[in-house]
Motif scaffolding. Structure first.
Motif, PDB file in Angstrom:
ATOM      1  N   TYR A  50       0.820  -1.204   0.000  1.00 44.37           N
ATOM      2  CA  TYR A  50       0.000   0.000   0.000  1.00 44.37           C
ATOM      3  C   TYR A  50       0.862   1.265   0.000  1.00 44.37           C
ATOM      4  O   TYR A  50       0.447   2.302  -0.509  1.00 44.37           O
ATOM      5  CB  TYR A  50      -0.888   0.043   1.246  1.00 44.37           C
ATOM      6  CG  TYR A  50      -2.140  -0.797   1.201  1.00 44.37           C
ATOM      7  CD1 TYR A  50      -2.424  -1.632   0.132  1.00 44.37           C
ATOM      8  CD2 TYR A  50      -3.043  -0.754   2.263  1.00 44.37           C
ATOM      9  CE1 TYR A  50      -3.579  -2.402   0.115  1.00 44.37           C
ATOM     10  CE2 TYR A  50      -4.207  -1.515   2.257  1.00 44.37           C
ATOM     11  CZ  TYR A  50      -4.470  -2.338   1.190  1.00 44.37           C
ATOM     12  OH  TYR A  50      -5.617  -3.096   1.174  1.00 44.37           O
ATOM     13  N   ALA A  65      -9.412   9.812  -0.685  1.00 41.99           N
ATOM     14  CA  ALA A  65     -10.533   8.867  -0.589  1.00 41.99           C
ATOM     15  C   ALA A  65     -10.545   7.908  -1.773  1.00 41.99           C
ATOM     16  O   ALA A  65     -10.794   6.698  -1.613  1.00 41.99           O
ATOM     17  CB  ALA A  65     -11.855   9.625  -0.502  1.00 41.99           C
ATOM     18  N   GLU A  66     -10.286   8.419  -2.975  1.00 45.82           N
ATOM     19  CA  GLU A  66     -10.272   7.563  -4.155  1.00 45.82           C
ATOM     20  C   GLU A  66      -9.061   6.630  -4.139  1.00 45.82           C
ATOM     21  O   GLU A  66      -9.128   5.502  -4.637  1.00 45.82           O
ATOM     22  CB  GLU A  66     -10.269   8.428  -5.416  1.00 45.82           C
ATOM     23  CG  GLU A  66     -11.530   9.259  -5.585  1.00 45.82           C
ATOM     24  CD  GLU A  66     -12.793   8.422  -5.516  1.00 45.82           C
ATOM     25  OE1 GLU A  66     -12.851   7.381  -6.207  1.00 45.82           O
ATOM     26  OE2 GLU A  66     -13.713   8.791  -4.765  1.00 45.82           O
ATOM     27  N   THR A  67      -7.961   7.101  -3.557  1.00 46.59           N
ATOM     28  CA  THR A  67      -6.774   6.258  -3.438  1.00 46.59           C
ATOM     29  C   THR A  67      -7.048   5.074  -2.524  1.00 46.59           C
ATOM     30  O   THR A  67      -6.653   3.938  -2.819  1.00 46.59           O
ATOM     31  CB  THR A  67      -5.581   7.080  -2.914  1.00 46.59           C
ATOM     32  OG1 THR A  67      -5.249   8.092  -3.873  1.00 46.59           O
ATOM     33  CG2 THR A  67      -4.365   6.203  -2.682  1.00 46.59           C
ATOM     34  N   VAL A  68      -7.732   5.322  -1.414  1.00 51.81           N
ATOM     35  CA  VAL A  68      -8.093   4.232  -0.504  1.00 51.81           C
ATOM     36  C   VAL A  68      -8.950   3.202  -1.232  1.00 51.81           C
ATOM     37  O   VAL A  68      -8.726   1.984  -1.129  1.00 51.81           O
ATOM     38  CB  VAL A  68      -8.826   4.770   0.739  1.00 51.81           C
ATOM     39  CG1 VAL A  68      -9.469   3.622   1.512  1.00 51.81           C
ATOM     40  CG2 VAL A  68      -7.869   5.525   1.636  1.00 51.81           C
ATOM     41  N   LYS A  69      -9.935   3.670  -1.986  1.00 54.27           N
ATOM     42  CA  LYS A  69     -10.805   2.750  -2.722  1.00 54.27           C
ATOM     43  C   LYS A  69      -9.999   1.906  -3.704  1.00 54.27           C
ATOM     44  O   LYS A  69     -10.235   0.698  -3.856  1.00 54.27           O
ATOM     45  CB  LYS A  69     -11.877   3.541  -3.472  1.00 54.27           C
ATOM     46  CG  LYS A  69     -12.908   4.202  -2.579  1.00 54.27           C
ATOM     47  CD  LYS A  69     -13.902   4.991  -3.408  1.00 54.27           C
ATOM     48  CE  LYS A  69     -14.921   5.703  -2.528  1.00 54.27           C
ATOM     49  NZ  LYS A  69     -15.876   6.515  -3.336  1.00 54.27           N
ATOM     50  N   ALA A  70      -9.027   2.534  -4.352  1.00 53.18           N
ATOM     51  CA  ALA A  70      -8.205   1.811  -5.325  1.00 53.18           C
ATOM     52  C   ALA A  70      -7.329   0.765  -4.643  1.00 53.18           C
ATOM     53  O   ALA A  70      -7.152  -0.348  -5.162  1.00 53.18           O
ATOM     54  CB  ALA A  70      -7.340   2.793  -6.110  1.00 53.18           C
ATOM     55  N   ILE A  72      -7.962  -0.857  -1.840  1.00 51.50           N
ATOM     56  CA  ILE A  72      -8.810  -1.966  -1.401  1.00 51.50           C
ATOM     57  C   ILE A  72      -9.258  -2.812  -2.589  1.00 51.50           C
ATOM     58  O   ILE A  72      -9.248  -4.050  -2.543  1.00 51.50           O
ATOM     59  CB  ILE A  72     -10.034  -1.426  -0.637  1.00 51.50           C
ATOM     60  CG1 ILE A  72      -9.601  -0.636   0.608  1.00 51.50           C
ATOM     61  CG2 ILE A  72     -10.964  -2.570  -0.237  1.00 51.50           C
ATOM     62  CD1 ILE A  72      -8.700  -1.381   1.549  1.00 51.50           C
ATOM     63  N   ALA A  73      -9.612  -2.129  -3.685  1.00 54.40           N
ATOM     64  CA  ALA A  73     -10.087  -2.853  -4.865  1.00 54.40           C
ATOM     65  C   ALA A  73      -9.005  -3.737  -5.470  1.00 54.40           C
ATOM     66  O   ALA A  73      -9.299  -4.809  -6.024  1.00 54.40           O
ATOM     67  CB  ALA A  73     -10.588  -1.858  -5.908  1.00 54.40           C
ATOM     68  N   GLU A  80     -10.828  -7.339   4.747  1.00 54.62           N
ATOM     69  CA  GLU A  80     -11.593  -6.979   5.942  1.00 54.62           C
ATOM     70  C   GLU A  80     -10.740  -6.983   7.205  1.00 54.62           C
ATOM     71  O   GLU A  80     -11.217  -6.588   8.275  1.00 54.62           O
ATOM     72  CB  GLU A  80     -12.794  -7.913   6.106  1.00 54.62           C
ATOM     73  CG  GLU A  80     -13.839  -7.763   5.014  1.00 54.62           C
ATOM     74  CD  GLU A  80     -14.357  -6.338   4.851  1.00 54.62           C
ATOM     75  OE1 GLU A  80     -14.352  -5.575   5.836  1.00 54.62           O
ATOM     76  OE2 GLU A  80     -14.761  -5.983   3.731  1.00 54.62           O
ATOM     77  N   ALA A  94      -8.313  10.420   4.424  1.00 54.24           N
ATOM     78  CA  ALA A  94      -9.231   9.295   4.273  1.00 54.24           C
ATOM     79  C   ALA A  94      -8.713   8.117   5.076  1.00 54.24           C
ATOM     80  O   ALA A  94      -7.499   7.923   5.207  1.00 54.24           O
ATOM     81  CB  ALA A  94      -9.376   8.907   2.803  1.00 54.24           C
ATOM     82  N   PHE A  96      -9.695   3.788   6.228  1.00 53.58           N
ATOM     83  CA  PHE A  96     -10.493   2.587   6.016  1.00 53.58           C
ATOM     84  C   PHE A  96     -10.181   1.587   7.115  1.00 53.58           C
ATOM     85  O   PHE A  96      -9.013   1.361   7.456  1.00 53.58           O
ATOM     86  CB  PHE A  96     -10.167   1.954   4.660  1.00 53.58           C
ATOM     87  CG  PHE A  96     -10.735   0.566   4.483  1.00 53.58           C
ATOM     88  CD1 PHE A  96     -12.054   0.377   4.109  1.00 53.58           C
ATOM     89  CD2 PHE A  96      -9.939  -0.557   4.713  1.00 53.58           C
ATOM     90  CE1 PHE A  96     -12.570  -0.913   3.959  1.00 53.58           C
ATOM     91  CE2 PHE A  96     -10.443  -1.843   4.560  1.00 53.58           C
ATOM     92  CZ  PHE A  96     -11.774  -2.020   4.185  1.00 53.58           C
TER      93      PHE A  96
END
Length: 281
Positions: A50, A65-70, A72-73, A80, A94, A96
């Protein structure tokens, strides 16, 4: 297993991470930062990939925020169980927290910070860290603001398993040693009974040795003060025909070379000279 804060200074010039854990050498795993790009903390079954991935995305202008989503994806591992916090050169932070992180686990984010923790004594750890950050002096140097927030979390119980390590990483263009590095502070306490307090001690030493002096506090090296400094340099076996050169030579041996300004003396250097080389008295 860990609690951390990633944040940006009020002027936007510095980015950093402070972290503590019941984990050996947490500073080797959790934090990463790049000047003018961002800072990241990866923890709870940490995915160390990461760190470069987040900085690469932030460096192209992707929001936190978009970096976090990327992140995780693109993670093929136990998502989890993961926890991560990010801050970029602008915009809000951001965070998570995976649903299966060990209790208590959670985070908080705002305009210039993200705080997260898992296996904590309770929600007050994150809450008190956030309160400390928001109530802190925005003009205070970022390393000290981060340390204050980390200390608040530690005092609230921190990692419920106990204490072991802590780290601080702050970057800012040209703020590193000699102005030739962007690493303002990179301090680690790998194994200690009170790591956050030890981190505070190291930061105080770091400021003395590796910070440029405040121009507003410099004293002109003239008159009686110049005479005193010359006499003390004689006592320290650093006398010479040129006072500035003699003082710079002595300061280099004492690791205070970053605080030398020709024609002036930093009060901290003067204190050190008067003490005969005894620091932090």
């Amino acid at each position: 297993m860990t609690f951390s804060i990633v944040a940006r200074s009020a002027d936007g010039r510095a980015l950093g991470v402070a972290v503590a854990s019941k984990f050996l050498g947490v500073g080797a795993a959790v934090p990463a930062a790049l000047a003018d790009v961002g800072a990241v903390a990866t923890q709870s079954y940490a995915n160390l990939a990461y760190r470069p991935q987040a900085l690469a995305l932030l460096g192209t202008g992707v929001a936190a925020a978009e970096t976090v989503k990327a992140l995780i994806a693109g993670d093929a591992g136990p998502i989890e169980h993961r926890q991560v916090g990010l801050i970029g050169p602008d915009g809000p932070g951001a965070t998570f927290t995976g649903k299966e992180c060990h209790d208590w686990a959670g985070g908080a984010a705002g305009a210039d910070y993200a705080i997260q923790g898992n296996m904590l004594a309770g929600p007050a750890v994150v809450g008190d860290m956030e309160a400390a950050w928001l109530s802190g002096d925005a003009a205070q140097p970022l390393p000290y603001r981060l340390l204050e927030a980390l200390t608040a979390g530690d005092l609230a119980g921190g990692d419920r398993r106990g204490r072991q390590s802590a780290a601080l990483l702050v970057v800012s263009k040209g703020r590193g040693y000699g102005g030739t590095s962007d690493v303002w502070a990179d301090l680690r306490v790998d194994d200690h009974t009170d790591p956050v307090a030890e981190l505070a001690r190291l930061l105080a030493m770091h400021s003395l040795y590796f910070e440029f002096p405040d121009p507003a506090t410099l004293l002109p090296l003239t008159g009686a003060l110049a005479d005193e400094v010359a006499e003390r340099l004689v006592e320290a076996a650093h006398a010479g025909p040129d006072l500035d050169e003699s003082l710079a030579s002595w300061a280099g041996i004492e690791n205070l070379e970053m605080r030398i300004v020709p024609g002036h003396i930093d009060p901290l250097v003067l204190k050190h000279l008067r003490s005969g080389g005894a620091l932090h008295e």
